[in-house]
Design a protein around this motif. Structure first.
Motif, mmCIF file in Angstrom:
data_model
loop_
_atom_site.group_PDB
_atom_site.id
_atom_site.type_symbol
_atom_site.label_atom_id
_atom_site.label_comp_id
_atom_site.label_asym_id
_atom_site.label_seq_id
_atom_site.Cartn_x
_atom_site.Cartn_y
_atom_site.Cartn_z
ATOM 1 N N THR A 89 12.726 25.148 14.440
ATOM 2 C CA THR A 89 11.490 25.288 14.912
ATOM 3 C C THR A 89 10.664 26.114 14.417
ATOM 4 O O THR A 89 10.960 27.868 14.123
ATOM 5 C CB THR A 89 11.335 26.310 16.890
ATOM 6 O OG1 THR A 89 12.592 24.999 17.721
ATOM 7 C CG2 THR A 89 10.342 25.504 17.474
ATOM 8 N N VAL A 92 10.057 30.861 14.524
ATOM 9 C CA VAL A 92 11.063 30.833 15.062
ATOM 10 C C VAL A 92 11.548 31.835 13.785
ATOM 11 O O VAL A 92 12.327 30.891 13.560
ATOM 12 C CB VAL A 92 12.160 30.202 15.538
ATOM 13 C CG1 VAL A 92 12.957 31.107 16.668
ATOM 14 C CG2 VAL A 92 11.072 30.169 17.139
ATOM 15 N N ASP A 94 10.694 32.148 11.132
ATOM 16 C CA ASP A 94 10.252 30.994 10.374
ATOM 17 C C ASP A 94 8.738 30.626 10.139
ATOM 18 O O ASP A 94 8.555 31.245 10.825
ATOM 19 C CB ASP A 94 10.739 29.668 11.221
ATOM 20 C CG ASP A 94 12.127 28.683 10.288
ATOM 21 O OD1 ASP A 94 12.313 29.110 9.346
ATOM 22 O OD2 ASP A 94 12.115 28.007 10.313
ATOM 23 N N ALA A 118 18.496 27.565 16.528
ATOM 24 C CA ALA A 118 19.713 28.029 17.017
ATOM 25 C C ALA A 118 19.705 29.426 17.579
ATOM 26 O O ALA A 118 20.847 29.211 18.655
ATOM 27 C CB ALA A 118 19.597 28.663 15.083
ATOM 28 N N TYR A 163 20.057 36.465 14.087
ATOM 29 C CA TYR A 163 20.267 35.853 13.197
ATOM 30 C C TYR A 163 20.993 36.597 12.561
ATOM 31 O O TYR A 163 20.029 37.802 12.334
ATOM 32 C CB TYR A 163 19.163 34.918 12.645
ATOM 33 C CG TYR A 163 18.484 33.529 13.645
ATOM 34 C CD1 TYR A 163 18.949 33.374 14.776
ATOM 35 C CD2 TYR A 163 17.123 33.451 13.375
ATOM 36 C CE1 TYR A 163 18.976 31.951 15.368
ATOM 37 C CE2 TYR A 163 16.629 32.253 14.123
ATOM 38 C CZ TYR A 163 17.482 31.240 15.146
ATOM 39 O OH TYR A 163 17.423 31.159 15.952
ATOM 40 N N LEU A 191 25.652 26.050 14.082
ATOM 41 C CA LEU A 191 26.262 25.408 15.181
ATOM 42 C C LEU A 191 25.801 23.502 14.659
ATOM 43 O O LEU A 191 25.113 23.472 13.764
ATOM 44 C CB LEU A 191 25.163 25.738 15.748
ATOM 45 C CG LEU A 191 26.088 27.021 16.671
ATOM 46 C CD1 LEU A 191 24.345 27.682 17.154
ATOM 47 C CD2 LEU A 191 26.293 27.229 17.880
ATOM 48 N N GLU A 220 26.444 29.414 8.302
ATOM 49 C CA GLU A 220 25.034 30.494 9.558
ATOM 50 C C GLU A 220 25.341 30.502 10.719
ATOM 51 O O GLU A 220 26.662 30.224 11.144
ATOM 52 C CB GLU A 220 23.801 29.410 9.958
ATOM 53 C CG GLU A 220 23.394 29.006 8.526
ATOM 54 C CD GLU A 220 22.405 28.274 7.949
ATOM 55 O OE1 GLU A 220 21.385 28.443 7.835
ATOM 56 O OE2 GLU A 220 21.794 26.111 8.732
ATOM 57 N N PHE A 221 24.991 32.586 11.207
ATOM 58 C CA PHE A 221 24.979 32.791 12.150
ATOM 59 C C PHE A 221 24.443 32.726 13.139
ATOM 60 O O PHE A 221 22.999 33.750 12.600
ATOM 61 C CB PHE A 221 26.296 34.289 11.829
ATOM 62 C CG PHE A 221 27.245 33.776 11.164
ATOM 63 C CD1 PHE A 221 28.291 34.353 11.752
ATOM 64 C CD2 PHE A 221 26.792 33.917 9.602
ATOM 65 C CE1 PHE A 221 29.536 33.937 10.910
ATOM 66 C CE2 PHE A 221 28.594 34.136 9.257
ATOM 67 C CZ PHE A 221 29.629 34.139 10.088
HETATM 68 N N1 SAM Z 1 13.369 28.341 12.993
HETATM 69 C C1 SAM Z 1 14.858 28.042 12.942
HETATM 70 C C2 SAM Z 1 15.327 28.055 15.097
HETATM 71 O O1 SAM Z 1 14.610 27.372 15.685
HETATM 72 O O2 SAM Z 1 16.336 28.275 14.877
HETATM 73 C C3 SAM Z 1 15.767 29.758 12.152
HETATM 74 C C4 SAM Z 1 15.450 29.381 10.568
HETATM 75 S S1 SAM Z 1 16.026 31.411 9.604
HETATM 76 C C5 SAM Z 1 15.181 30.900 8.485
HETATM 77 C C6 SAM Z 1 17.497 30.655 9.842
HETATM 78 C C7 SAM Z 1 18.818 31.174 10.455
HETATM 79 O O3 SAM Z 1 18.257 30.462 11.754
HETATM 80 C C8 SAM Z 1 19.882 31.599 10.153
HETATM 81 O O4 SAM Z 1 19.633 32.195 8.991
HETATM 82 C C9 SAM Z 1 20.977 31.518 10.711
HETATM 83 O O5 SAM Z 1 20.983 32.811 11.824
HETATM 84 C C10 SAM Z 1 20.702 30.534 11.982
HETATM 85 N N2 SAM Z 1 20.753 28.942 12.910
HETATM 86 C C11 SAM Z 1 20.293 28.143 11.460
HETATM 87 N N3 SAM Z 1 20.773 27.037 11.698
HETATM 88 C C12 SAM Z 1 21.787 27.829 12.330
HETATM 89 C C13 SAM Z 1 22.916 27.126 12.883
HETATM 90 N N4 SAM Z 1 23.953 25.135 12.494
HETATM 91 N N5 SAM Z 1 24.132 27.607 13.493
HETATM 92 C C14 SAM Z 1 24.090 29.350 13.949
HETATM 93 N N6 SAM Z 1 22.646 29.685 12.624
HETATM 94 C C15 SAM Z 1 21.911 29.018 12.267
#
Ligand code: SAM
Length: 278
Positions: A89, A92, A94, A118, A163, A191, A220-221
């Motif tokens: 999203t 978030v 981002d 996430a 995150y 995820l 990713e966590f």
């Molecule tokens: N806007 C995004 C959201 O709505 O979740 C988050 C963007 S942020 C730049 C990216 C972070 O989200 C990653 O470093 C990780 O911590 C988390 N993330 C994104 N995809 C993920 C996934 N598939 N599994 C676990 N964590 C995830």
């Protein structure tokens, strides 16, 4: 007569599984003339996969103000824009919030679409029973600042949602364990992807678990920590008494002050102070 503004659509995109793009998201992305994207190359692939022909505008962390101005121009010309990021999203952890604020200030409509995120995806499967959660996002990269933030969050009764990037997950988990003590940690990794894993354990055992297999440190966590346990009255009274006695106050005065601070009965605190002293 001025033309009515078109809408800015805020569109969540999949975290890893393309099937998670909602039907409405697909409809919007396929019908708007413009898509503002964090990484136009990355999003170009997504748009191509659904046959969308929108033109792309770059809208990333380093050009948000300029991007907002370009987006508002398009909206005021009556051309709708969809805002997307690489995954999840917009806004978030981002880019997106500055663009949304500018568009709203220009009195154009902002239409949010629900969809992948996430933090929410991880929460839904974490099984943490806390009534509330606090979404923090990324902790600071610098160790000192990170530890200070965790220290500031120590008393939070809400579950904490972070995150984290793979290259920092070990140090972050070590700091969480050292500062927050015995809590439950849920490590939600990759995820919606092939190697999705959701592991719960005591915070104190998490570092060993992660280190037992390098694969557990990849991807990713989302890290979720259960909220601070409620301090029982007795535990709180004892904590205050211990501080006052350690400061050299006599038993009677420590009990009186502890009663004033905690609202507990002075006699009970006096007895407890005597026991602690001996
Ligand atoms: N806007 C995004 C959201 O709505 O979740 C988050 C963007 S942020 C730049 C990216 C972070 O989200 C990653 O470093 C990780 O911590 C988390 N993330 C994104 N995809 C993920 C996934 N598939 N599994 C676990 N964590 C995830």
């Amino acid at each position: 007569m001025t033309k009515e503004c078109a809408a800015l659509y805020v569109v969540p995109t999949p975290l890893g599984n393309l099937a998670d793009l909602t039907r409405r998201a697909e409809e919007i992305l396929s019908s708007v003339p413009w898509v503002a994207a964090e990484d136009t190359r990355h999003s170009g692939t997504l748009l191509k996969s659904i046959g969308a022909a929108a033109r792309l505008l770059p809208a990333h962390r380093h050009n948000e103000q300029a991007a907002a101005a370009r987006i508002i121009e398009r909206l005021q010309a009556g051309e709708a824009v969809a805002l997307i990021t690489d995954a999840g999203t917009p806004g978030v952890s981002d880019p997106g919030a500055r663009i949304v604020a500018a568009v709203r200030a220009a009195a154009c409509r902002v239409v949010p679409l629900p969809g992948p995120c996430a933090a929410v995806t991880a929460l839904s499967a974490a099984g943490l029973v806390d009534e509330h959660f606090l979404f923090y996002g990324f902790l600071p990269a610098k160790a000192g600042q990170r530890r200070q933030v965790i220290e500031d969050l120590r008393g939070q009764s809400a579950a904490l949602v972070f995150y984290e990037a793979p290259h920092r997950v070990l140090e972050t988990v070590a700091d969480l364990a050292a500062i927050l003590g015995e809590r439950t940690l849920v490590i939600a990794r990759e995820l919606t992807k092939l190697f999705e894993s959701i592991h719960s354990c005591p915070l104190g055992a998490a570092l060993d678990w992660l280190q037992a297999d390098p694969d557990r440190q990849r991807g990713e966590f989302v890290l979720l920590v259960s909220g601070a346990p409620e301090q029982s009255d007795a535990a709180e009274g004892e904590r205050v008494l211990q501080l006052l006695l350690a400061d050299g106050l006599p038993v009677k005065q420590a009990a009186k002050l502890a009663a004033a601070i905690t609202g507990m009965a002075k006699n009970a605190l006096y007895d407890r102070a005597l026991a602690l002293k001996s």
